[in-house]
Design a protein around this motif. Structure first.
Motif, PDB file in Angstrom:
ATOM      1  N   ARG A   1       0.835  -1.201   0.000  1.00  0.00           N
ATOM      2  CA  ARG A   1       0.000   0.000   0.000  1.00  0.00           C
ATOM      3  C   ARG A   1       0.866   1.246   0.000  1.00  0.00           C
ATOM      4  O   ARG A   1       1.907   1.288   0.679  1.00  0.00           O
ATOM      5  CB  ARG A   1      -0.898   0.026   1.226  1.00  0.00           C
ATOM      6  N   PRO A   2       0.474   2.282  -0.751  1.00  0.00           N
ATOM      7  CA  PRO A   2       1.253   3.522  -0.775  1.00  0.00           C
ATOM      8  C   PRO A   2       1.433   4.132   0.615  1.00  0.00           C
ATOM      9  O   PRO A   2       2.500   4.674   0.922  1.00  0.00           O
ATOM     10  CB  PRO A   2       0.431   4.435  -1.686  1.00  0.00           C
ATOM     11  N   GLN A   3       0.392   4.045   1.475  1.00  0.00           N
ATOM     12  CA  GLN A   3       0.512   4.627   2.813  1.00  0.00           C
ATOM     13  C   GLN A   3       1.629   3.953   3.607  1.00  0.00           C
ATOM     14  O   GLN A   3       2.392   4.619   4.310  1.00  0.00           O
ATOM     15  CB  GLN A   3      -0.812   4.503   3.580  1.00  0.00           C
ATOM     16  N   ASP A   4       1.714   2.629   3.472  1.00  0.00           N
ATOM     17  CA  ASP A   4       2.776   1.911   4.179  1.00  0.00           C
ATOM     18  C   ASP A   4       4.154   2.244   3.594  1.00  0.00           C
ATOM     19  O   ASP A   4       5.146   2.342   4.332  1.00  0.00           O
ATOM     20  CB  ASP A   4       2.534   0.406   4.097  1.00  0.00           C
ATOM     21  N   GLU A   5       4.208   2.407   2.297  1.00  0.00           N
ATOM     22  CA  GLU A   5       5.473   2.781   1.673  1.00  0.00           C
ATOM     23  C   GLU A   5       5.945   4.139   2.177  1.00  0.00           C
ATOM     24  O   GLU A   5       7.125   4.324   2.491  1.00  0.00           O
ATOM     25  CB  GLU A   5       5.327   2.812   0.150  1.00  0.00           C
ATOM     26  N   HIS A   6       5.016   5.087   2.267  1.00  0.00           N
ATOM     27  CA  HIS A   6       5.389   6.429   2.729  1.00  0.00           C
ATOM     28  C   HIS A   6       5.832   6.404   4.193  1.00  0.00           C
ATOM     29  O   HIS A   6       6.762   7.120   4.582  1.00  0.00           O
ATOM     30  CB  HIS A   6       4.219   7.393   2.542  1.00  0.00           C
ATOM     31  N   ARG A   7       5.170   5.580   4.985  1.00  0.00           N
ATOM     32  CA  ARG A   7       5.556   5.466   6.396  1.00  0.00           C
ATOM     33  C   ARG A   7       6.960   4.872   6.519  1.00  0.00           C
ATOM     34  O   ARG A   7       7.792   5.339   7.308  1.00  0.00           O
ATOM     35  CB  ARG A   7       4.535   4.601   7.148  1.00  0.00           C
ATOM     36  N   LEU A   8       7.229   3.843   5.711  1.00  0.00           N
ATOM     37  CA  LEU A   8       8.538   3.212   5.742  1.00  0.00           C
ATOM     38  C   LEU A   8       9.614   4.151   5.204  1.00  0.00           C
ATOM     39  O   LEU A   8      10.714   4.254   5.766  1.00  0.00           O
ATOM     40  CB  LEU A   8       8.502   1.926   4.910  1.00  0.00           C
ATOM     41  N   LEU A   9       9.289   4.868   4.144  1.00  0.00           N
ATOM     42  CA  LEU A   9      10.247   5.810   3.574  1.00  0.00           C
ATOM     43  C   LEU A   9      10.539   6.949   4.551  1.00  0.00           C
ATOM     44  O   LEU A   9      11.658   7.473   4.603  1.00  0.00           O
ATOM     45  CB  LEU A   9       9.701   6.365   2.251  1.00  0.00           C
ATOM     46  N   SER A  10       9.538   7.310   5.346  1.00  0.00           N
ATOM     47  CA  SER A  10       9.734   8.346   6.365  1.00  0.00           C
ATOM     48  C   SER A  10      10.739   7.897   7.417  1.00  0.00           C
ATOM     49  O   SER A  10      11.588   8.681   7.869  1.00  0.00           O
ATOM     50  CB  SER A  10       8.398   8.689   7.023  1.00  0.00           C
ATOM     51  N   GLU A  11      10.685   6.617   7.799  1.00  0.00           N
ATOM     52  CA  GLU A  11      11.643   6.089   8.767  1.00  0.00           C
ATOM     53  C   GLU A  11      13.056   6.080   8.178  1.00  0.00           C
ATOM     54  O   GLU A  11      14.033   6.380   8.876  1.00  0.00           O
ATOM     55  CB  GLU A  11      11.239   4.674   9.189  1.00  0.00           C
ATOM     56  N   VAL A  12      13.163   5.730   6.902  1.00  0.00           N
ATOM     57  CA  VAL A  12      14.466   5.753   6.246  1.00  0.00           C
ATOM     58  C   VAL A  12      15.011   7.177   6.186  1.00  0.00           C
ATOM     59  O   VAL A  12      16.189   7.427   6.464  1.00  0.00           O
ATOM     60  CB  VAL A  12      14.370   5.156   4.826  1.00  0.00           C
ATOM     61  N   LEU A  13      14.153   8.124   5.841  1.00  0.00           N
ATOM     62  CA  LEU A  13      14.563   9.521   5.769  1.00  0.00           C
ATOM     63  C   LEU A  13      15.017  10.028   7.132  1.00  0.00           C
ATOM     64  O   LEU A  13      16.032  10.734   7.246  1.00  0.00           O
ATOM     65  CB  LEU A  13      13.414  10.375   5.243  1.00  0.00           C
ATOM     66  N   ARG A  14      14.293   9.673   8.181  1.00  0.00           N
ATOM     67  CA  ARG A  14      14.675  10.090   9.535  1.00  0.00           C
ATOM     68  C   ARG A  14      16.076   9.569   9.892  1.00  0.00           C
ATOM     69  O   ARG A  14      16.856  10.252  10.549  1.00  0.00           O
ATOM     70  CB  ARG A  14      13.656   9.570  10.542  1.00  0.00           C
ATOM     71  N   CYS A  15      16.365   8.345   9.440  1.00  0.00           N
ATOM     72  CA  CYS A  15      17.654   7.732   9.751  1.00  0.00           C
ATOM     73  C   CYS A  15      18.800   8.430   9.019  1.00  0.00           C
ATOM     74  O   CYS A  15      19.819   8.765   9.629  1.00  0.00           O
ATOM     75  CB  CYS A  15      17.618   6.244   9.395  1.00  0.00           C
ATOM     76  N   VAL A  16      18.651   8.655   7.708  1.00  0.00           N
ATOM     77  CA  VAL A  16      19.778   9.179   6.928  1.00  0.00           C
ATOM     78  C   VAL A  16      19.931  10.688   7.061  1.00  0.00           C
ATOM     79  O   VAL A  16      21.041  11.217   6.904  1.00  0.00           O
ATOM     80  CB  VAL A  16      19.625   8.786   5.441  1.00  0.00           C
ATOM     81  N   ILE A  17      18.854  11.404   7.367  1.00  0.00           N
ATOM     82  CA  ILE A  17      18.940  12.860   7.420  1.00  0.00           C
ATOM     83  C   ILE A  17      19.690  13.334   8.658  1.00  0.00           C
ATOM     84  O   ILE A  17      20.255  14.441   8.678  1.00  0.00           O
ATOM     85  CB  ILE A  17      17.526  13.499   7.379  1.00  0.00           C
ATOM     86  N   ARG A  18      19.730  12.500   9.693  1.00  0.00           N
ATOM     87  CA  ARG A  18      20.433  12.894  10.916  1.00  0.00           C
ATOM     88  C   ARG A  18      21.884  12.415  10.927  1.00  0.00           C
ATOM     89  O   ARG A  18      22.587  12.585  11.920  1.00  0.00           O
ATOM     90  CB  ARG A  18      19.702  12.315  12.128  1.00  0.00           C
ATOM     91  N   THR A  19      22.329  11.840   9.823  1.00  0.00           N
ATOM     92  CA  THR A  19      23.693  11.317   9.735  1.00  0.00           C
ATOM     93  C   THR A  19      24.491  12.131   8.723  1.00  0.00           C
ATOM     94  O   THR A  19      24.191  12.115   7.533  1.00  0.00           O
ATOM     95  CB  THR A  19      23.685   9.836   9.311  1.00  0.00           C
ATOM     96  N   ASP A  20      25.484  12.855   9.221  1.00  0.00           N
ATOM     97  CA  ASP A  20      26.380  13.601   8.335  1.00  0.00           C
ATOM     98  C   ASP A  20      27.630  12.802   7.989  1.00  0.00           C
ATOM     99  O   ASP A  20      28.197  12.964   6.907  1.00  0.00           O
ATOM    100  CB  ASP A  20      26.796  14.926   8.985  1.00  0.00           C
TER     101      ASP A  20
END
Length: 235
Positions: free
Chosen positions: A93-112
């Motif tokens: 489902r697109p909603q689940d994909e967006h939720r999962l992608l949000s978790e990935v984004l949270r992980c990589v955006i805080r890593t420099d």
């Protein structure tokens, strides 16, 4: 080096708890055929761009030493490369994909910079920072996300553009072993390229092996008549 960056990113996403929630982490190209075979929540980390960062290129060499402090080679400075990844989430489902992608984004955006514990092989040996930048503004000389999806033959979907700057270890040129024997010179008169009498040894009088100490080895030296050594009688 590329596979070591892959492993660092995998450990980064594992550290965020994605695998514990039943999500698969793969580095496959998200083609149409590949996506049709997905039957579990999946995060694809697809490498699609490699280019050198010429602004970081350096010249010169660094010496390599063995355990005894002897120089064994000279290493060229590392070359830096920018690796570009496409991060996508795949569920039913697109909603689940967006939720999962949000978790990935949270992980990589805080890593420099990738943590040291996530660096392996040559990256760990060099000890240089591996920088990470996620969802940054696109560069005019890089392919757009639309171009990437078109090349993959798939349908356009939400994705995170991730860039990593990593060093590739320079090549090592081996050097010869240090000199451990003294210098021995023989001279002999020649005529038409052939010696006319036996050679004469210069500088060292005695054994040619200085017991592994090279020029630091002590040698008895004959003094001219009437000269004496310091603190001793004249000869």
């Amino acid at each position: 080096m590329i596979h070591e960056v892959d492993e660092g990113l995998r450990l980064l996403l594992v550290d965020a708890g994605l695998q514990e929630s039943g999500v698969e982490l793969v580095f496959d190209a998200p083609t149409r055929d590949w996506s049709a075979r997905r039957n579990a929540p999946t995060v694809s980390v697809f490498l699609y761009g490699i280019r050198e960062d010429a602004t970081r290129r350096r010249t010169g060499t660094a010496e390599e030493f063995d355990d005894e402090g002897v120089v064994t080679g000279r290493r060229n400075p590392p070359r830096w490369f920018e690796l570009t990844y496409l991060l996508t989430a795949w569920t039913n489902r697109p909603q689940d994909e967006h939720r999962l992608l949000s978790e990935v984004l949270r992980c990589v955006i805080r890593t420099d910079v990738l943590p040291d514990r996530m660096l392996t092989g040559s990256l760990a040996m060099l000890g240089l920072p591996v920088e990470v930048e996620a969802a940054s503004a696109g560069s005019g000389d890089r392919p757009s996300t639309v171009d990437v999806w078109s090349a993959l033959g798939g349908e356009l979907k939400a994705a995170i553009d991730l860039r990593v700057w990593a060093p590739l270890a320079g090549e090592v040129t081996a050097v010869g072993p240090p000199v451990t024997e003294g210098l021995l010179v023989r001279t002999a008169p020649e005529r038409d390229g052939e010696a006319t009498e036996p050679g004469r040894r210069l500088r060292y009088d005695g054994a040619s092996d200085p017991a592994g100490q090279g020029f630091a080895a002590e040698r008895e030296r004959q003094l001219p008549p009437g000269r004496r050594r310091r603190g001793g009688p004249a000869r």
